[in-house]
Write a protein that holds these residues in place. Structure first.
Motif, short mmCIF file in Angstrom:
data_model
loop_
_atom_site.label_atom_id
_atom_site.label_comp_id
_atom_site.label_asym_id
_atom_site.label_seq_id
_atom_site.Cartn_x
_atom_site.Cartn_y
_atom_site.Cartn_z
N TYR A 1 0.86 -1.18 0.00
CA TYR A 1 0.00 0.00 0.00
C TYR A 1 0.90 1.23 0.00
CZ TYR A 1 -4.58 2.18 0.79
OH TYR A 1 -5.75 2.88 0.66
N PHE A 2 0.37 2.38 -0.34
CA PHE A 2 1.19 3.56 -0.49
C PHE A 2 1.69 4.09 0.85
CE2 PHE A 2 -3.09 5.25 0.12
CZ PHE A 2 -2.89 6.34 0.96
N ARG A 3 2.82 4.77 0.79
CA ARG A 3 3.32 5.55 1.91
C ARG A 3 2.75 6.96 1.77
NH1 ARG A 3 7.77 3.33 4.42
NH2 ARG A 3 7.11 4.75 6.07
N GLN A 4 2.24 7.48 2.86
CA GLN A 4 1.57 8.78 2.83
C GLN A 4 2.51 9.89 3.29
OE1 GLN A 4 -0.84 9.81 6.24
NE2 GLN A 4 -2.61 10.27 4.93
N TYR A 5 2.51 10.99 2.54
CA TYR A 5 3.14 12.21 3.04
C TYR A 5 2.29 13.39 2.57
CZ TYR A 5 5.06 13.01 -1.68
OH TYR A 5 5.20 13.23 -3.03
N LEU A 6 2.41 14.50 3.26
CA LEU A 6 1.60 15.67 2.96
C LEU A 6 2.47 16.76 2.36
CD1 LEU A 6 -0.54 15.89 6.24
CD2 LEU A 6 -0.97 14.53 4.17
N ASN A 7 1.93 17.47 1.35
CA ASN A 7 2.68 18.59 0.80
C ASN A 7 2.51 19.82 1.70
OD1 ASN A 7 0.19 19.76 0.20
ND2 ASN A 7 0.29 19.29 -1.99
N ALA A 8 3.07 20.93 1.27
CA ALA A 8 3.06 22.13 2.11
C ALA A 8 1.65 22.61 2.41
CB ALA A 8 3.87 23.23 1.43
N ASP A 9 0.70 22.26 1.54
CA ASP A 9 -0.69 22.68 1.74
C ASP A 9 -1.47 21.68 2.58
OD1 ASP A 9 -2.90 24.42 1.31
OD2 ASP A 9 -3.67 23.01 -0.19
N GLY A 10 -0.83 20.59 2.99
CA GLY A 10 -1.53 19.58 3.77
C GLY A 10 -2.29 18.57 2.93
N TRP A 11 -2.03 18.54 1.61
CA TRP A 11 -2.73 17.61 0.71
C TRP A 11 -1.97 16.29 0.66
CZ3 TRP A 11 -7.47 17.87 -1.18
CH2 TRP A 11 -7.85 16.98 -2.20
N GLN A 12 -2.70 15.19 0.82
CA GLN A 12 -2.06 13.87 0.83
C GLN A 12 -1.41 13.56 -0.51
OE1 GLN A 12 -4.02 10.18 2.46
NE2 GLN A 12 -3.96 9.55 0.31
N GLN A 13 -0.17 13.08 -0.43
CA GLN A 13 0.56 12.56 -1.58
C GLN A 13 0.86 11.08 -1.33
OE1 GLN A 13 1.54 14.97 -4.27
NE2 GLN A 13 -0.09 15.93 -3.10
N GLU A 14 1.01 10.32 -2.41
CA GLU A 14 1.28 8.89 -2.28
C GLU A 14 2.65 8.57 -2.86
OE1 GLU A 14 -2.74 9.96 -2.19
OE2 GLU A 14 -1.80 9.68 -4.17
N ALA A 15 3.40 7.75 -2.14
CA ALA A 15 4.71 7.30 -2.60
C ALA A 15 4.79 5.79 -2.46
CB ALA A 15 5.83 7.97 -1.79
N TYR A 16 5.53 5.17 -3.35
CA TYR A 16 5.68 3.72 -3.34
C TYR A 16 7.17 3.37 -3.40
CZ TYR A 16 0.68 3.57 -4.47
OH TYR A 16 -0.68 3.72 -4.45
#
Length: 856
Positions: free
Chosen positions: A161-176
């Protein structure tokens, strides 16, 4: 830049001193995932490396300094610990007096396969996304502790499943990121001759290669399928790439590999399950493959093979939300199953009808949950309330069955208590309860000894856990900010977030909109007053992931992050990125209050609250899922009284107000009510009540025992009976069903006669005769029943009682039946009707034929 591929590969294993030769064996048995003493052995070897490798003992042993291994091999204290662990592992694996063996007393015909698209067993085998996987992992652990003859089957995802991180605006980004299976506690599954198991699985008109891996979870082997195999084209190597990734075409390919490939893997390993448990609809293709294998091996037709395999199948549905169930377009099914239709002896329409609520509708999509429900004799939801919801969702599969008789029951979920209770609390429970709470966590008597724990000790233990949670949250927050390039001022503020002395509320789960993570944020001004109350401050810790395609869920996360940046909330609200098992443990162990705010009745169960309760954390929740049956005044708080609203906006307004009111007037005052010794004695008393009442009931030992006695053993026995004498009973049952369906049009209730007075006294009964036209059927082919009870204002029978009528004569296709209605338990208007259902000694449920005749 050129990517250079290896022309040959080989595996490098740790070089261990002879004194420590069993370390790889210990590392590869995931028993260490719930045994503190075994896990402590690896932490003792190198505490920093243990954390750096994310608590992965296999990887740790592969990179640790050889000098440290040599030093440990000469350390008497370490060797003593090592020898204790070896003894503990041997005793566990060789135990003969497990619950299952004692309960079955050697009658061991059951072989059970548990299929799930995800398993959350431990952090370093990341093949899970959330609650479904955690429940499946806890199921395996309890099955191991109880000694069930069970194997697990799933997929081994290259990226998971994806690793979650947030950008500067607090929007969820997905990384694998790719996983290296050779540094994980999994090993290639091997055939009896020792060679690795590599399968060829049909995928439409082509074959793909599947590598099978094995993870050992205590006594339970888990087989994991992997398509990232040399020889497969890239499109097929990617099938087991991401959990719940890709489009519907990818989802179908994954589910073919899981269900059909999983059954073929077990066959290749010589494992022939008498019962298969399908954990959610993703696994449903296994039911078709079991039918195909049975047809091929025993010369049965589809209907005959279906009888014997369905008898040995258990299906658990977890989602009360339609979007959570997989549906495929008929054309997509055709592209992968056209030749499979023929192998099953079915035409296209009949095959597709297996996955349709209305088999005759050519436009209806093919549903995996429908397929699983239709091909299983045992079906259940995961809480008492979810049973009711599931009956409403899927009741059309059984035609005119009244809601109460839709053949879906419930077995309420649980948690593997030993996996989730903190080490500190484990020591405290060992001291005052003895070992029985771990050996038999479902034993209510053992948990009564929680009363013995001095309030001071329980509270100090919990305060240490809150302090650790706050310290952990600060570290994670700092790492999050560094990843976003935060300023030195922001980084310094991260060290000041939260307060280890303040009432701490935890909210951690999937950020689906119906879970309403932002319900507590509805009135920002009221929230600010509550969190910054000078006498009774409160702080909030949030965690959770939104599905990559769920923008409304991502907006909820962003709203929380934006709010946490306001000055009045900066020290009081934290969102922890990349929710995983590690964060979950810190939160359910260190929070004071666990909040759950789903939109009733859309929470099937909600096991995070069970984990919290086992740690003495008090729940504040909507009466949905497990809390609807678990709540009482002395174990936590309920938001509302179980109301269901037609208007979502008004529901949110009412229930957010009720939540604020609870926190302000009951929860916070009780937490801060201290005596001269600074102990919140009423709070501690409620912690103890919650642990005593909830821990023995909402655990997976109780749950797995219930599955065993209510479904697994009966299913295995029914399979045995239908298989005897060259499947004689299965053949007869299939023929009988065909005959009943063929002639059911000729069945009707000709007349009904009441042979008692029109007015009865309380306790009285109505005597009834019914003349039934059976046509080509015999009286033994049917069950004629009286359906009686109180009559409501609409003329409907409410809370019915069902009694059987018996035949007294039969001639020329017409039979006379007599019966007595159930006694009238109260005064008022009562009534009855008569119905006819099919009946056969080996029929699992009369409604499965989807035929009935009602009088009138």
């Amino acid at each position: 830049m050129k990517a250079v591929k290896a022309i040959e590969t080989f595996n490098v294993i740790p070089a261990l001193p002879p004194e420590l030769e069993r370390m790889p064996e210990i590392a590869h048995n995931l028993l260490w995932g719930w045994r503190h003493g075994i896990r402590a052995l690896f932490r003792r070897l190198d505490p920093e490396l243990w954390e750096q490798t994310l608590r992965n003992p296999v990887r740790m042993l592969g990179i640790i300094d050889q000098a440290r291994l040599s030093e440990a091999a000469e350390d008497p204290a370490f060797l003593a610990h090592y020898n204790r662990v070896c003894q503990e592992l041997d005793q566990y694996m060789e135990a003969t007096h497990t619950w299952y063996r004692v309960a079955r007393q050697g009658a061991d015909s059951l072989t059970l396969a548990y299929f799930s698209a995800e398993f959350a067993i431990t952090d370093c085998v990341p093949i899970y996304s959330g609650g479904l996987g955690v429940l499946a992992g806890d199921h395996l652990k309890s099955a191991s502790d109880l000694g069930l003859p069970l194997v697990g089957v799933s997929l081994l995802y290259q990226q998971g499943y994806f690793r979650q991180y947030l950008n500067a605006d607090g929007w969820q980004q997905e990384a694998y990121s790719d996983h290296d299976f050779f540094t994980m506690p999994v090993q290639p599954a091997r055939l009896p001759g020792g060679e690795p198991l590599l399968l060829n699985i049909p995928l439409g008109e082509r074959l793909i290669k599947v590598q099978v891996w094995k993870a050992q979870v205590g006594r339970v082997p888990v087989y994991l399928l992997d398509t990232n195999v040399p020889g497969n084209p890239p499109v097929d190597r990617d099938i087991t790439d991401r959990l719940y990734g890709g489009d519907l075409d990818m989802r179908m390919r994954q589910e073919i590999v899981l269900g059909i490939g999983g059954m073929r893997a077990l066959k290749a390993l010589g494992i022939r399950p008498t019962v298969c448990h399908m954990n959610e609809g993703h696994t449903a293709f296994l039911a078709l493959e079991r039918i195909r294998q049975t047809m091929e091996e025993h010369g049965l037709d589809f209907d005959q093979a279906r009888e014997v395999t369905s008898a040995g199948q258990v299906f658990t549905t977890h989602t009360p939300v339609s979007a959570g169930n997989d549906f495929f377009a008929p054309a997509l099914v055709d592209s992968y199953f056209a030749s499979y239709y023929r192998e099953l002896g079915l035409d296209r329409d009949r095959f597709l009808g297996l996955g349709r609520t209305r088999p005759e509708d050519p436009h209806e999509a093919f549903g995996m949950t429908v397929l699983a429900l239709r091909l299983s004799a045992h079906r259940n939801g995961v809480s008492r309330l979810h049973e009711r919801t599931a009956k409403r969702m899927w009741g059309d599969l059984w035609g005119e069955a009244p809601e109460g008789e839709v053949p879906i029951k419930h077995i309420t979920n649980g948690v593997h208590v030993e996996s989730w209770i903190s080490h500190d609390l484990t020591e405290l429970l060992d001291t005052y309860l003895g070992p029985r709470w771990r050996e038999k966590p479902g034993d209510a008597e053992a948990w009564q000894y929680v009363k013995r724990i001095p309030p001071e000790e329980l509270w100090r233990t919990h305060e240490r856990r809150r302090e650790r949670l706050v310290a952990f949250a600060r570290r994670r927050l700092r790492v999050q900010l560094e990843g976003r390039g935060a300023s030195p001022l922001e980084l310094a503020r991260a060290d000041e977030a939260l307060d280890p002395r303040v009432l701490t509320i935890g909210f951690a789960r999937r950020f689906a909109t119906y879970k309403r993570a932002t319900l507590l944020l509805q009135d920002v001004m009221r929230l600010a007053r509550m969190l910054n109350n000078p006498d009774r401050p409160v702080q909030l810790i949030f965690a959770g992931k939104a599905h990559p395609n769920d923008d409304p869920g991502k907006e909820m996360i962003r709203d929380i992050v934006h709010l946490s940046r306001h000055e009045e909330f900066r020290k009081r609200i934290v969102f922890l990125e990349d929710y995983d098992l590690d964060i979950a443990r810190y939160m359910v162990q260190g929070a004071d209050v666990w909040i759950n705010t789903p939109r009733r009745p859309l929470e099937a169960s909600g096991t995070s609250g069970m984990k919290a309760a086992a740690n003495g954390v008090l729940n504040v929740s909507i009466l949905d899922g497990w809390w609807d049956e678990a709540y009482s005044l002395d174990v936590g708080w309920a938001i509302g009284r179980g109301e269901e609203y037609p208007d979502e906006a008004s529901q949110d307004q009412v229930e957010s107000g009720a939540l604020y009111e609870l926190l302000e007037t009951q929860v916070a005052p009780m937490f801060y009510e201290r005596g001269a010794d600074n102990l919140p004695r009423r709070w501690v008393a409620r912690m103890k009540s919650a642990m005593r009442a909830l821990s023995p009931e909402y655990n997976t030992h109780r749950m797995v025992r219930e599955y065993t006695t209510d479904t697994y053993v009966p299913a295995s026995e029914c399979t045995r009976i239908l298989s005897e004498d060259d499947f004689a009973r299965a053949r007869k049952l299939a023929a009988w069903k065909r005959r009943v369906k063929q002639h059911w049009e000729g069945v009707r209730v000709e007349s009904v006669l009441q042979r008692s007075a029109d007015t009865l006294k309380v306790g009285g009964t109505a005597q009834v005769q019914a003349k039934v036209r059976l046509g080509e059927l015999e009286p033994d082919d049917v069950a004629v029943q009286l359906y009686s009870g109180r009559v409501d204002a609409r003329g409907n029978i409410a809370d019915p009682s069902i009694t059987s009528m018996h035949p007294v004569s039969a001639s020329d296709g017409i039979a006379l039946f007599e019966g007595t209605a159930a006694p009238c338990s109260a005064s008022g208007l009562h009534g009855y009707t008569v119905r006819v259902l099919p009946r056969h000694p080996t029929l699992s449920n009369a409604w499965d034929l989807k035929v009935v005749r009602w009088a009138g």
